[in-house]
Design an enzyme around this catalytic site. Sequence first.
Site, PDB file in Angstrom:
ATOM      1  N   TYR A 148      -5.661  -1.738  10.178  1.00  0.00           N
ATOM      2  CA  TYR A 148      -5.164  -0.425   9.729  1.00  0.00           C
ATOM      3  C   TYR A 148      -6.269   0.626   9.833  1.00  0.00           C
ATOM      4  CZ  TYR A 148      -2.872   2.951   6.557  1.00  0.00           C
ATOM      5  OH  TYR A 148      -2.305   4.063   5.985  1.00  0.00           O
ATOM      6  N   ASN A 177      -3.988   8.131  -1.627  1.00  0.00           N
ATOM      7  CA  ASN A 177      -2.905   7.483  -2.398  1.00  0.00           C
ATOM      8  C   ASN A 177      -1.799   8.441  -2.841  1.00  0.00           C
ATOM      9  OD1 ASN A 177      -2.872   4.783  -2.883  1.00  0.00           O
ATOM     10  ND2 ASN A 177      -4.551   4.874  -4.375  1.00  0.00           N
ATOM     11  N   ASN A 193       3.753  -1.531  -7.996  1.00  0.00           N
ATOM     12  CA  ASN A 193       3.559  -2.835  -8.645  1.00  0.00           C
ATOM     13  C   ASN A 193       3.688  -2.717 -10.163  1.00  0.00           C
ATOM     14  OD1 ASN A 193       3.038  -4.757  -6.771  1.00  0.00           O
ATOM     15  ND2 ASN A 193       0.901  -5.061  -7.312  1.00  0.00           N
ATOM     16  N   GLY A 210     -10.376  -3.433 -13.665  1.00  0.00           N
ATOM     17  CA  GLY A 210      -9.506  -2.286 -13.964  1.00  0.00           C
ATOM     18  C   GLY A 210     -10.270  -0.979 -14.055  1.00  0.00           C
ATOM     19  N   ASP A 276     -11.668  -4.392  -0.991  1.00  0.00           N
ATOM     20  CA  ASP A 276     -10.930  -3.421  -1.801  1.00  0.00           C
ATOM     21  C   ASP A 276     -11.905  -2.344  -2.283  1.00  0.00           C
ATOM     22  OD1 ASP A 276      -8.331  -2.832  -2.929  1.00  0.00           O
ATOM     23  OD2 ASP A 276      -9.276  -3.091  -4.887  1.00  0.00           O
TER      24      ASP A 276
HETATM   25  N1  NAD Z   1       1.769   6.550   1.191  1.00  0.00           N
HETATM   26  C1  NAD Z   1       0.457   6.728   1.163  1.00  0.00           C
HETATM   27  O1  NAD Z   1      -0.143   6.749   0.082  1.00  0.00           O
HETATM   28  C2  NAD Z   1      -0.292   6.922   2.443  1.00  0.00           C
HETATM   29  C3  NAD Z   1      -1.695   7.067   2.358  1.00  0.00           C
HETATM   30  C4  NAD Z   1      -2.407   7.260   3.534  1.00  0.00           C
HETATM   31  C5  NAD Z   1      -1.760   7.342   4.743  1.00  0.00           C
HETATM   32  N2  NAD Z   1      -0.404   7.199   4.800  1.00  0.00           N
HETATM   33  C6  NAD Z   1       0.215   7.269   6.132  1.00  0.00           C
HETATM   34  O2  NAD Z   1       1.434   7.962   6.067  1.00  0.00           O
HETATM   35  C7  NAD Z   1       2.369   7.389   6.976  1.00  0.00           C
HETATM   36  C8  NAD Z   1       3.647   7.052   6.242  1.00  0.00           C
HETATM   37  O3  NAD Z   1       3.348   6.138   5.202  1.00  0.00           O
HETATM   38  P1  NAD Z   1       4.436   5.668   4.123  1.00  0.00           P
HETATM   39  O4  NAD Z   1       3.738   5.503   2.843  1.00  0.00           O
HETATM   40  O5  NAD Z   1       5.611   6.532   4.212  1.00  0.00           O
HETATM   41  O6  NAD Z   1       4.742   4.205   4.669  1.00  0.00           O
HETATM   42  P2  NAD Z   1       6.149   3.524   5.040  1.00  0.00           P
HETATM   43  O7  NAD Z   1       5.843   2.121   5.391  1.00  0.00           O
HETATM   44  O8  NAD Z   1       7.132   3.788   3.967  1.00  0.00           O
HETATM   45  O9  NAD Z   1       6.585   4.341   6.307  1.00  0.00           O
HETATM   46  C9  NAD Z   1       6.186   4.033   7.617  1.00  0.00           C
HETATM   47  C10 NAD Z   1       7.415   4.115   8.502  1.00  0.00           C
HETATM   48  O10 NAD Z   1       7.024   3.839   9.843  1.00  0.00           O
HETATM   49  C11 NAD Z   1       7.983   2.937  10.411  1.00  0.00           C
HETATM   50  N3  NAD Z   1       7.307   2.206  11.488  1.00  0.00           N
HETATM   51  C12 NAD Z   1       6.329   1.264  11.389  1.00  0.00           C
HETATM   52  N4  NAD Z   1       5.967   0.841  12.599  1.00  0.00           N
HETATM   53  C13 NAD Z   1       6.721   1.528  13.494  1.00  0.00           C
HETATM   54  C14 NAD Z   1       6.815   1.508  14.911  1.00  0.00           C
HETATM   55  N5  NAD Z   1       6.030   0.718  15.657  1.00  0.00           N
HETATM   56  N6  NAD Z   1       7.714   2.349  15.505  1.00  0.00           N
HETATM   57  C15 NAD Z   1       8.522   3.155  14.747  1.00  0.00           C
HETATM   58  N7  NAD Z   1       8.481   3.193  13.417  1.00  0.00           N
HETATM   59  C16 NAD Z   1       7.583   2.387  12.791  1.00  0.00           C
HETATM   60  C17 NAD Z   1       8.423   2.072   9.267  1.00  0.00           C
HETATM   61  O11 NAD Z   1       9.645   1.402   9.481  1.00  0.00           O
HETATM   62  C18 NAD Z   1       8.490   3.094   8.128  1.00  0.00           C
HETATM   63  O12 NAD Z   1       9.747   3.714   8.075  1.00  0.00           O
HETATM   64  C19 NAD Z   1       1.698   6.180   7.603  1.00  0.00           C
HETATM   65  O13 NAD Z   1       1.194   6.554   8.871  1.00  0.00           O
HETATM   66  C20 NAD Z   1       0.562   5.889   6.660  1.00  0.00           C
HETATM   67  O14 NAD Z   1      -0.523   5.303   7.328  1.00  0.00           O
HETATM   68  C21 NAD Z   1       0.335   6.976   3.686  1.00  0.00           C
END
Ligand code: NAD
Length: 327
Positions: A148, A177, A193, A210, A276
Site C-alpha cells: 500500500y 485517518n 472496530n 493505547g 504500526d
Molecule cells: N479512509 C481513509 O481514512 C483513507 C486514508 C488515506 C487514504 N485513503 C484513500 O482514499 C481512497 C478511498 O478509500 P476508502 O476509505 O473509501 O476505501 P474503500 O475500500 O471503501 O474504497 C475503495 C474503493 O475502490 C474500489 N477498488 C479497489 N480496487 C479497485 C480496482 N482495482 N478497480 C476499481 N475499483 C477498485 C473498491 O471496491 C472500493 O469501492 C483510497 O485510495 C485510499 O487509499 C483513505
Amino acid sequence: MPATRKRILVTGGAGFLGSHLCERLVSAGHDVLCVDNYFTGSKDNIAALIPNPHFELLRHDVCFPLYVEVDEIYNLACPASPIHYQHDPVQTTKTSVSGAINMLGLAKRLRAKIFQSSTSEVYGDPSVHPQTEDYRGNVNPIGPRACYDEGKRCAETLFFDYHRQHKLRIRVARIFNTYGPRMHPNDGRVVSNFIVQALKGESITIYGDGKQTRAFCYVDDLIEGFMRLMGAADDVTGPINLGNPVETTVGELAQRIIELTGSRSKIERRPLPVDDPVQRCPDIARARSLLGWEPSVPLETGLKRTIAYFDRLLAEGRATSAIAAAK
Ligand SMILES: NC(=O)c1ccc[n+]([C@@H]2O[C@H](COP(=O)([O-])OP(=O)(O)OC[C@H]3O[C@@H](n4cnc5c(N)ncnc54)[C@H](O)[C@@H]3O)[C@@H](O)[C@H]2O)c1
C-alpha cells in the site's frame, strides 16, 4: 446547477469516501460516472444515487485501461485498510500503480484534470511530528504494509512525472485517518472496530498500550477538502495534507465510544502489529493557506453520526466482512 455542468469520473466511487464524493458532486449539479470493481465497495453505498439520471455506474477494474469521455477524474480506487490491502498485496500494488498509469493516460488523452487520493501512509512510521508535506517518510519497502505505502508513493511519482512531462493538471491529496458512515464494519480500522465492538457489547481490542495517537477527520470535512483542492488554481498541485490535526489517543477514543454507545464493553489489550505507526498527525498549514480549509466537525458529532450508521447496519444484519462479500 453550477455554471458549467461537468462530467466527472470517480474511481472507487462505491467505496466509503467515493460514495460520499459522488453524492456531493451530483448534488453540486455534475454528471458523475462511478467506476468500481466492488472489491471493498458496495452498491449499497451508492444505492440512493442509482435512480438519478446524472449518476452512472460501471463495473471495471482500474488495472485495465478505460475509454470514457470526462472533464475531471478523481482516482480513489484502492483498498484502504490493512486487512483489505494485505488480503491480496500484489493486486494492491497493481491497483495503485497500474490504476494510476491507466487513469493518467486517460487524463492525458482528454486533457482532463486529475485528482489522486494519496495517503498519510506515504510518511510510513514518521520520525517528525506533525508531518508536513516536505517530510519524505520512513517506509519499510519490504514489510507487510509496503504494498500500500510504496504503491501510493509510486502513484505520486507518476502523477508528478505526468505533470512535468505532459503538463497534466494534477491534484494530490495526502489523506489522513477519516471516519464516518459507510466505513466497512469489519475493516480492522480503529473507529469502526471500536464502534462495532461497543455496539455488540464485545471487548474493545486495543493494540499496544493505547497511548499511540491518531487524528480523525470526519468524512464531510474531507470531501469538502477534495472539492476545494480540485477547484483550486492549477499551480496548486499538492501534495497537500488533508486530515484533522486534533490528536486523540487510541485509549481515549475507546473510552469516548464506550460512553457514547452506553456500552458495557471492557478493554482488551493485544500486541502492536508490525510497522504500526506510533503517532500520526497532519500539519495542515498548507491546506489552510492554499485552500482556506480545515476540519469543522467535532469528534463527538462525527462519532454520533457514525455510531447511528453502524447501529442501523447491525440491526439490518448487514455487518458482514467486505472481503467475504466480495468473494
Ligand atoms: N479512509 C481513509 O481514512 C483513507 C486514508 C488515506 C487514504 N485513503 C484513500 O482514499 C481512497 C478511498 O478509500 P476508502 O476509505 O473509501 O476505501 P474503500 O475500500 O471503501 O474504497 C475503495 C474503493 O475502490 C474500489 N477498488 C479497489 N480496487 C479497485 C480496482 N482495482 N478497480 C476499481 N475499483 C477498485 C473498491 O471496491 C472500493 O469501492 C483510497 O485510495 C485510499 O487509499 C483513505
